[in-house]
Every structure is written in C-alpha cells, then in structure tokens.
Design a protein around this motif. Structure first.
Motif, PDB file in Angstrom:
ATOM      1  N   MET A   1       0.839  -1.193   0.000  1.00 34.06           N
ATOM      2  CA  MET A   1       0.000   0.000   0.000  1.00 34.06           C
ATOM      3  C   MET A   1       0.880   1.252   0.000  1.00 34.06           C
ATOM      4  O   MET A   1       1.550   1.539   0.981  1.00 34.06           O
ATOM      5  N   PRO A   2       0.864   1.986  -1.122  1.00 33.12           N
ATOM      6  CA  PRO A   2       1.704   3.186  -1.193  1.00 33.12           C
ATOM      7  C   PRO A   2       1.324   4.222  -0.136  1.00 33.12           C
ATOM      8  O   PRO A   2       0.216   4.179   0.412  1.00 33.12           O
ATOM      9  N   ASP A   3       2.223   5.147   0.110  1.00 34.03           N
ATOM     10  CA  ASP A   3       1.982   6.228   1.060  1.00 34.03           C
ATOM     11  C   ASP A   3       0.759   7.038   0.628  1.00 34.03           C
ATOM     12  O   ASP A   3       0.642   7.411  -0.541  1.00 34.03           O
ATOM     13  N   PRO A   4      -0.163   7.315   1.559  1.00 35.52           N
ATOM     14  CA  PRO A   4      -1.405   8.003   1.157  1.00 35.52           C
ATOM     15  C   PRO A   4      -1.177   9.430   0.663  1.00 35.52           C
ATOM     16  O   PRO A   4      -1.952   9.928  -0.150  1.00 35.52           O
ATOM     17  N   VAL A   5      -0.135  10.106   1.149  1.00 35.03           N
ATOM     18  CA  VAL A   5       0.109  11.487   0.710  1.00 35.03           C
ATOM     19  C   VAL A   5       0.823  11.518  -0.639  1.00 35.03           C
ATOM     20  O   VAL A   5       0.411  12.212  -1.560  1.00 35.03           O
ATOM     21  N   THR A   6       1.897  10.748  -0.755  1.00 36.93           N
ATOM     22  CA  THR A   6       2.744  10.857  -1.948  1.00 36.93           C
ATOM     23  C   THR A   6       2.372   9.863  -3.038  1.00 36.93           C
ATOM     24  O   THR A   6       2.757  10.042  -4.192  1.00 36.93           O
ATOM     25  N   GLY A   7       1.676   8.784  -2.686  1.00 36.42           N
ATOM     26  CA  GLY A   7       1.383   7.745  -3.668  1.00 36.42           C
ATOM     27  C   GLY A   7       2.596   6.918  -4.043  1.00 36.42           C
ATOM     28  O   GLY A   7       2.531   6.107  -4.975  1.00 36.42           O
ATOM     29  N   LEU A   8       3.703   7.098  -3.321  1.00 37.44           N
ATOM     30  CA  LEU A   8       4.929   6.351  -3.625  1.00 37.44           C
ATOM     31  C   LEU A   8       5.070   5.157  -2.682  1.00 37.44           C
ATOM     32  O   LEU A   8       4.526   5.154  -1.581  1.00 37.44           O
ATOM     33  N   PRO A   9       5.815   4.133  -3.113  1.00 41.74           N
ATOM     34  CA  PRO A   9       5.929   2.934  -2.289  1.00 41.74           C
ATOM     35  C   PRO A   9       6.619   3.200  -0.947  1.00 41.74           C
ATOM     36  O   PRO A   9       7.443   4.099  -0.824  1.00 41.74           O
ATOM     37  N   VAL A  10       6.248   2.395   0.045  1.00 44.53           N
ATOM     38  CA  VAL A  10       6.833   2.483   1.380  1.00 44.53           C
ATOM     39  C   VAL A  10       7.923   1.428   1.482  1.00 44.53           C
ATOM     40  O   VAL A  10       7.682   0.242   1.248  1.00 44.53           O
ATOM     41  N   LEU A  11       9.131   1.872   1.839  1.00 42.58           N
ATOM     42  CA  LEU A  11      10.274   0.976   1.966  1.00 42.58           C
ATOM     43  C   LEU A  11      10.498   0.659   3.436  1.00 42.58           C
ATOM     44  O   LEU A  11      10.708   1.562   4.249  1.00 42.58           O
ATOM     45  N   GLY A  12      10.447  -0.612   3.779  1.00 43.43           N
ATOM     46  CA  GLY A  12      10.715  -1.033   5.154  1.00 43.43           C
ATOM     47  C   GLY A  12      12.144  -1.515   5.290  1.00 43.43           C
ATOM     48  O   GLY A  12      12.616  -2.274   4.445  1.00 43.43           O
ATOM     49  N   ILE A  13      12.830  -1.063   6.325  1.00 41.03           N
ATOM     50  CA  ILE A  13      14.192  -1.520   6.591  1.00 41.03           C
ATOM     51  C   ILE A  13      14.210  -2.216   7.943  1.00 41.03           C
ATOM     52  O   ILE A  13      13.851  -1.616   8.959  1.00 41.03           O
ATOM     53  N   GLY A  31      11.457  11.276  -2.080  1.00 43.59           N
ATOM     54  CA  GLY A  31      10.081  11.388  -1.631  1.00 43.59           C
ATOM     55  C   GLY A  31       9.530  10.083  -1.088  1.00 43.59           C
ATOM     56  O   GLY A  31       8.332   9.945  -0.873  1.00 43.59           O
ATOM     57  N   LEU A  32      10.421   9.131  -0.862  1.00 42.94           N
ATOM     58  CA  LEU A  32       9.985   7.803  -0.421  1.00 42.94           C
ATOM     59  C   LEU A  32       9.753   7.789   1.085  1.00 42.94           C
ATOM     60  O   LEU A  32      10.514   8.381   1.839  1.00 42.94           O
ATOM     61  N   SER A  33       8.734   7.086   1.487  1.00 40.14           N
ATOM     62  CA  SER A  33       8.506   6.871   2.904  1.00 40.14           C
ATOM     63  C   SER A  33       9.297   5.645   3.330  1.00 40.14           C
ATOM     64  O   SER A  33       9.153   4.582   2.745  1.00 40.14           O
ATOM     65  N   VAL A  34      10.131   5.826   4.331  1.00 38.29           N
ATOM     66  CA  VAL A  34      10.902   4.707   4.870  1.00 38.29           C
ATOM     67  C   VAL A  34      10.365   4.384   6.253  1.00 38.29           C
ATOM     68  O   VAL A  34      10.122   5.287   7.061  1.00 38.29           O
ATOM     69  N   ARG A  35      10.149   3.109   6.505  1.00 38.54           N
ATOM     70  CA  ARG A  35       9.795   2.658   7.850  1.00 38.54           C
ATOM     71  C   ARG A  35      10.951   1.818   8.361  1.00 38.54           C
ATOM     72  O   ARG A  35      11.546   1.046   7.605  1.00 38.54           O
TER      73      ARG A  35
ATOM     74  N   VAL B 323      -0.768  12.501 -16.016  1.00 37.11           N
ATOM     75  CA  VAL B 323      -0.876  11.153 -16.567  1.00 37.11           C
ATOM     76  C   VAL B 323       0.109  10.242 -15.831  1.00 37.11           C
ATOM     77  O   VAL B 323       1.274  10.587 -15.690  1.00 37.11           O
ATOM     78  N   GLY B 324      -0.358   9.099 -15.359  1.00 38.99           N
ATOM     79  CA  GLY B 324       0.533   8.136 -14.711  1.00 38.99           C
ATOM     80  C   GLY B 324       0.492   8.234 -13.207  1.00 38.99           C
ATOM     81  O   GLY B 324       0.155   9.267 -12.631  1.00 38.99           O
ATOM     82  N   THR B 325       0.843   7.134 -12.543  1.00 42.93           N
ATOM     83  CA  THR B 325       0.911   7.127 -11.079  1.00 42.93           C
ATOM     84  C   THR B 325       2.189   7.833 -10.637  1.00 42.93           C
ATOM     85  O   THR B 325       3.139   7.973 -11.415  1.00 42.93           O
ATOM     86  N   PRO B 326       2.240   8.260  -9.364  1.00 45.47           N
ATOM     87  CA  PRO B 326       3.474   8.875  -8.863  1.00 45.47           C
ATOM     88  C   PRO B 326       4.690   7.957  -9.055  1.00 45.47           C
ATOM     89  O   PRO B 326       5.768   8.427  -9.422  1.00 45.47           O
ATOM     90  N   ALA B 327       4.518   6.658  -8.825  1.00 47.54           N
ATOM     91  CA  ALA B 327       5.646   5.733  -8.963  1.00 47.54           C
ATOM     92  C   ALA B 327       6.095   5.634 -10.417  1.00 47.54           C
ATOM     93  O   ALA B 327       7.293   5.591 -10.713  1.00 47.54           O
ATOM     94  N   LYS B 346       4.729  16.351  -0.710  1.00 48.42           N
ATOM     95  CA  LYS B 346       3.522  17.170  -0.632  1.00 48.42           C
ATOM     96  C   LYS B 346       2.440  16.646  -1.580  1.00 48.42           C
ATOM     97  O   LYS B 346       2.731  16.127  -2.651  1.00 48.42           O
ATOM     98  N   GLY B 347       1.203  16.815  -1.175  1.00 48.65           N
ATOM     99  CA  GLY B 347       0.093  16.448  -2.039  1.00 48.65           C
ATOM    100  C   GLY B 347       0.100  17.310  -3.295  1.00 48.65           C
ATOM    101  O   GLY B 347       0.509  18.475  -3.262  1.00 48.65           O
TER     102      GLY B 347
END
Lengths: 382, 382
Positions: A1-13, A31-35, B323-327, B346-347
């Motif tokens: 599930m991508p980050d709700p704000v950025t729409g980018l994937p969440v990377l877990g370390i 802009g990646l969310s890291v957990r 056009v296209g997803t953020p990823a 940012k949104g």
C-alpha cells in the motif's frame, strides 16, 4: 500500500543501524517513505526517522506486523533468520534481497561452496569439527590459518588468526562455534567491488575501491583503488556481476576481494549497503544508499560515476580516552572546509563505528591526510 | 541542552516545509538532532523527522514550549511575528537569524529603506496609500508599475504588475493591503547571490547563479550564471556580503538581483535556505541546507565550491492534469541516470512546488535539457 500522501511505495528496513539511517537520509530526496524496524527508539536510524516500529527482528510476529505496512522489505544487517524470511515470502511480502540470496551471507560455508561451484577463486578452505581437523589443514596449507564462524561474524568478530596447533586447540575448546578454516592468502592489498542490481536485472557498479583493514575492521577506503590496472578493475566488476546474477542479489552487493600476485580472490560478500561504499555519498553521483533504495523498489539505477579524481573515506572508531566535548570535536573536524562529516548518532564506546569522514580531491596524499586528520579531531585524540 | 545520546546541540526549525525537510536531511550527516515545529504531522518535514512538535508558529506559548527543547531556533519561513521572536530573545533563546535581521524580510518597505540607506541600488520605489499615489508614480517612472504587499508575499503572491491607472484603482479597491510600488526595471536577466554567515562573522558564498522566473515563481536556476563576468560576479558577492554584515544575518542569506545594462539592482532578500540555492545539494561540496545548520550553530562553514562546470535545477510545479501514477512518473524521471530527484512529500496541486530536479554536467545545453525533461516526466504532462 503506497503512502497516502505521496502515492509512492513504502520501503521497510529491518534494523535501525547506521545503514538504515543513511538509507533513510537518501530516500528523503526521492520522496519515499521509509519505515524502520528498530531494536530501540534510540537506534541510529530511529533517532532521525518519522516512522519507526520497535520490535525484534527474530520474531516472525514482529516482522509480519512490520511488513504489513511496507511495500518492500530490505535490511540493515544479515541477522534475520532465514526461516522467518521464507515465511514472509510465503505471505507474499516483497523481501529484497530474498532469503535464497541472503542464505549465502548468513552461512559463510555455504557461500564458499557456492562460489567454488561458480568457479570463483576463493582461499583454500575446509569445514572443521575438531582441533585435529584444523591442525591437518594448517600442516597442509601452512600456518597461520584463518578460522571463521560460519555465521554471525562482522567487523572482525567471528574471525580468528591461528598461529599453530595450540591456538587451534584453544579455539575449539571454547565450545560450540560452527567453524571452517581458510588458508591465509598472501595479499598485495584488499579491494572491494560494489554494485547494485534491480529485479529487472539491470546493474550499476561503482569504481573498484581499495579498503584498508585494522584488526579485521575497515578503517579506510580509497576510491578508486590507486593504480589499479583497467584489466583488474574490469575483472573485479565482472566477478561481482557474475556473483550478483548467480545468487540473484537485489539491492547493493559488496564483494570484498584480496588482490594477490596471482589475481583476485573473493573474501566476503555483503548484500546491503556496505562500509566499502560509504565514500559514494560524497564521491559519486549516486550514493550506495540511494541506489539500494532504488534497486529494491525496482526503480531505474542512478549513475555510479565518481565526481572527483579521488575520494578517501576514513572510519571514526570510538577512542579509549577522549579530549573535548562532542561539539568541540565536531567543530574541530569541520575546520577544514572540504571535510564531509557523517555521524551515526551512537553513544561513544572504544572501537565502535561512530561515523565516517569523506574528502574528495585531485591528489591522493593530500586528500587522505585531510580525511585522517579530521577523524583524529573527531575522535578527540589529536 | 545538548542531545543526551550524542552530546551535540539540538537545532529547532520553526515551520515544517521543504526547507526544513532538506535541512533535516543534511543535518542527519552531522549527527545533529533537529526538532521541527510543524503545523500538521503531514507537513513535508514532519513526515521524515523523528522529532516533531505540532503547534502554531504565531503562538508565543507554542514557540516557547518548542524553544525549551532546542539549543538554537531557526526558520523554514519568514512568518513568525517579530513580537514573538523578540520575546524568545528576551527569554534567552538563541534565535538565528535574530528578529533585528528578520524584520527586513518581514517588511519589504523597511528592507527598501535600509538598502537605500546602505547605498545599495534598488528599483525606484515609494509608499502608496491611494490609487492616485500609484498613478503619480507610474506617470513619473513609466508604466507598468510593480505593486508589492509590504509583507507576507512569496512565490509571486503579493506582487502585482499594473498596466495603468485602472489596474491601480482595481488593486487599491480590493482594500486593506499595505502596499508600496516599484519601477519595473529593464533587466538583462535575474541573478542570485547566496551566502552563509556565522555569528563569528565568517562568511562563505556560493557561485552566483542565474534564476529564471515564470509568473513570479522561480522555475529554473543555472549555477554558475552563464557568461557572467568575473567583475559582476565579484560585485554580486560583495553586495550580498555588505548586506549580510549590515543586517547581521546569521545563516543563509539569498539576495535576488536584477542584472541591468547599468549594473546590479537588488530585488528581494531571504534569510534562510532559498530556492536559488537548491542546486547546491548536488552541485556544491556543501549544500545550503548543511551550511545553514552549521552557520546557525556557529560551526565552521563548509566549502561552497561547485563540483561540476554546470548545475541546472528545475522546479517541479504541480500540473493541471497528470498522466501516470506517482511511482510511474518517478521511474520515468529516474530513467536518465544522471538526474537527481528531490521530492517534498507534498500532495499534488496545480502550481504547487512539489520538488525539484538537479543535473550536473560539462555542457549547459545538454544539462538543462536533461533537467527539464526529467521535470516534465515527473509532472506527468510529457
């Protein structure tokens, strides 16, 4: 599930050490969310990250809960049990590198066997059960003999230099360590070939570096390895590429090499950002930390080219006695405006890796002298 | 009170925008603890930081509570009321830059008066109360006339280009904006001189850059400004140095300049990391964000030299249709291995500054083309 704000994937370390810290730092730009799954809130990476889970990396429950909030799971260290990793994969988690690759860094004997099967030069070695096994090996291949724990070693731990039969007996009498032994190779110097590989198979290799060890701990890295012939550099990268492909490594792979009179011999592998690649933060267009994040998320890889003729990285190891406050020592190191300081936020302890310093320059001698002086100033011994 | 683990000072940043985000990112390397006072937990900097306070930057209670956990307080924006800043100073808080300096960025008319008193060239200007005042100014200095709000403007907000008397009447009829007007200067191009200054007085200036604006928003920065004569570059840095010293600026100062046929004219000042300095993350030995942290903590300043012949920074502004997803868009931008992406978490919203891209290179045309293409790919319009 991508980050709700950025729409980018969440990377877990998994793991909250300095490798996770520097990966988080690099991932901020993308802009990646890291957990981070940390042992404690005060862990190096946990201090500076907004998304920290505290848990036990040996617990499948903790790993599962963590993985549920991530799109891809990667690692700060090799210590997550293979059985737990395989359970995550069975759950459908994208574990990168995967357990089928990590197995070779978790069990060094397996790694030796696999590399031999690939036709890669490794030191002469054998599995040992008894002191007599070691002594027979030493008498055949010459003393001293290098004994290694099959798993769990790092930074010189889990490695013993055995002078002769009595040292062999003393080690074995310590008890229940699964060991193998290696011939001590006559080396010209140590090198490292570091690259990153995507699931798609794309690869990018940094310039081959020289690494300098002291008591089994990396203390200095020079990029590129001075006066390395283009043929040997090419061979080192080809070797690392072959290993990455054969072992299906995703993310950063560091191949520690011995340069010998007869060519290159593989010493160790790491499937994560590695000390021999720290220079790349300041010395390369794309750092190993950003590249690892890109690789495990299957994003295109960045340019690994050097940005200066030489980059020297010197590790900051905790000193026995320290003069000056941390702020005074930092200011002293920064007095040279070209010095790049990287501190890991760790409490001081003699011998502990607390940070590193990088200097880029046109001339190796001056560049190295600046980096070494800055580390002495940070250590508070100078 | 320094951080209990590292013993290093705690840097507080008021405001959780992208400038705080990138300052936090840079400060991680120095081992510094950064605390952010954000409006909301989802703010750009708050997403990636481990030490976030949510509060109102206009509330002296929130500011006091925040400052109590910091050794030095600095800023992501200019909007903290001067009266609150002076109360913090009276409390003994190290506020850097101080309210006596920030006053000139909070009230542009005050800034104009002060710069004139310093003998610095600024556009012809006057305070206006009525439409007739504007019309008289326009009839004397020529139309169009630039009207500016004394305070609160940024990124083209608070600036109006008035074609003639009816536009002046329309603006004034909007009501209660404190305005002044300026002559529209005939410019060759826009430049920026950016430097950092420590409390000790030490200064370090980056190469002077060319900035390209569209609708009052910075869209592109070229470092160094192409074909700028050494004399003009020196003059720009001397001007910024004079302003920094006269106004006692601590931290980064950005001086936005008009290059005219008759020389340099000062347009705007910012006393914080500034869009015209974003290129320095990838293009300079020391980024403006690290330098700002070093300056306000009174640590020695780093080398501001460029690492490549050219660095081009292009802003990513939100598109109307995407056009296209953020990823997908991120992957597309990263397909050029030399592209350095910086996203602010940012949104998306049309026209909003969502990130920037930097490319370094030997040849300006190619470097700029790569940066522009990457931004188009990130925007999702290409």
């Amino acid at each position: 599930m991508p980050d709700p704000v950025t729409g980018l994937p969440v990377l877990g370390i998994v793991g909250g050490g300095q490798l996770a810290r520097m990966t988080h730092q690099a991932a901020i730009a993308l802009g990646l969310s890291v957990r981070v799954l940390a042992d404690e809130p005060a862990d190096s990476a946990a201090q500076v990250s907004g998304a920290v889970s505290v848990g036990d990396y040996r617990s499948i429950d903790d790993l599962r809960a963590f993985a549920a909030s991530c799109d891809v799971v990667t690692f700060d260290h090799e210590h997550v049990p293979g059985v737990a990793l395989r359970m995550l994969v069975a759950d459908g988690v994208a574990v990168r590198p995967g357990p089928h690759s990590l197995a070779y860094t978790q069990d060094k004997q397996l790694m030796r066997e696999r590399l031999e099967a690939l036709g890669v030069a490794v030191p002469a070695w054998r599995t040992v059960e008894t002191a007599d096994d070691i002594i027979a090996f030493g008498d055949t291949h010459g003393w001293p003999v290098v004994a290694k724990a099959r798993s769990g070693g790092y930074d010189g731990r889990g490695v013993w230099m055995l002078d002769g039969p009595s040292a062999a007996q003393a080690l074995v009498s310590q008890g229940n360590i699964r060991l193998y032994v290696e011939q001590r190779v006559a080396i010209v110097r140590e090198l490292a070939a570091v690259l990153a590989r995507r699931p798609s198979g794309d690869l990018a290799a940094w310039p081959v570096v020289e690494t300098v060890q002291s008591d089994g701990i990396c203390v200095e890295v020079i990029a590129p390895a001075p006066a390395l012939t283009p043929e040997l550099a090419q061979e080192a990268v080809a070797l690392a590429t072959r290993i990455a492909e054969a072992l299906d490594v995703i993310g950063v792979l560091a191949v520690e090499l011995f340069e010998t009179a007869d060519g290159l011999v593989v010493n160790e592998l790491a499937m994560r950002p590695h000390n021999s690649g720290h220079w790349s933060i300041d010395g390369s267009v794309t750092s190993q930390f950003e590249q690892h994040a890109r690789a495990v998320l299957d994003l295109p890889l960045g340019d690994p080219s050097a940005v200066a003729p030489y980059t020297v990285m010197v590790n900051l190891l905790g000193a026995d006695t320290v003069v000056g406050t941390p702020a005074e020592r930092l200011a002293s190191a920064l007095a040279d405006p070209r010095v790049r300081v990287h501190l890991y936020g760790k409490g001081e302890r003699p011998g502990r890796k607390l940070g590193h310093v990088t200097v880029t320059g046109d001339e190796l001698g001056d560049t190295r002298a600046r980096a070494r002086l800055a580390v002495e100033r940070l250590r508070g011994t100078g």
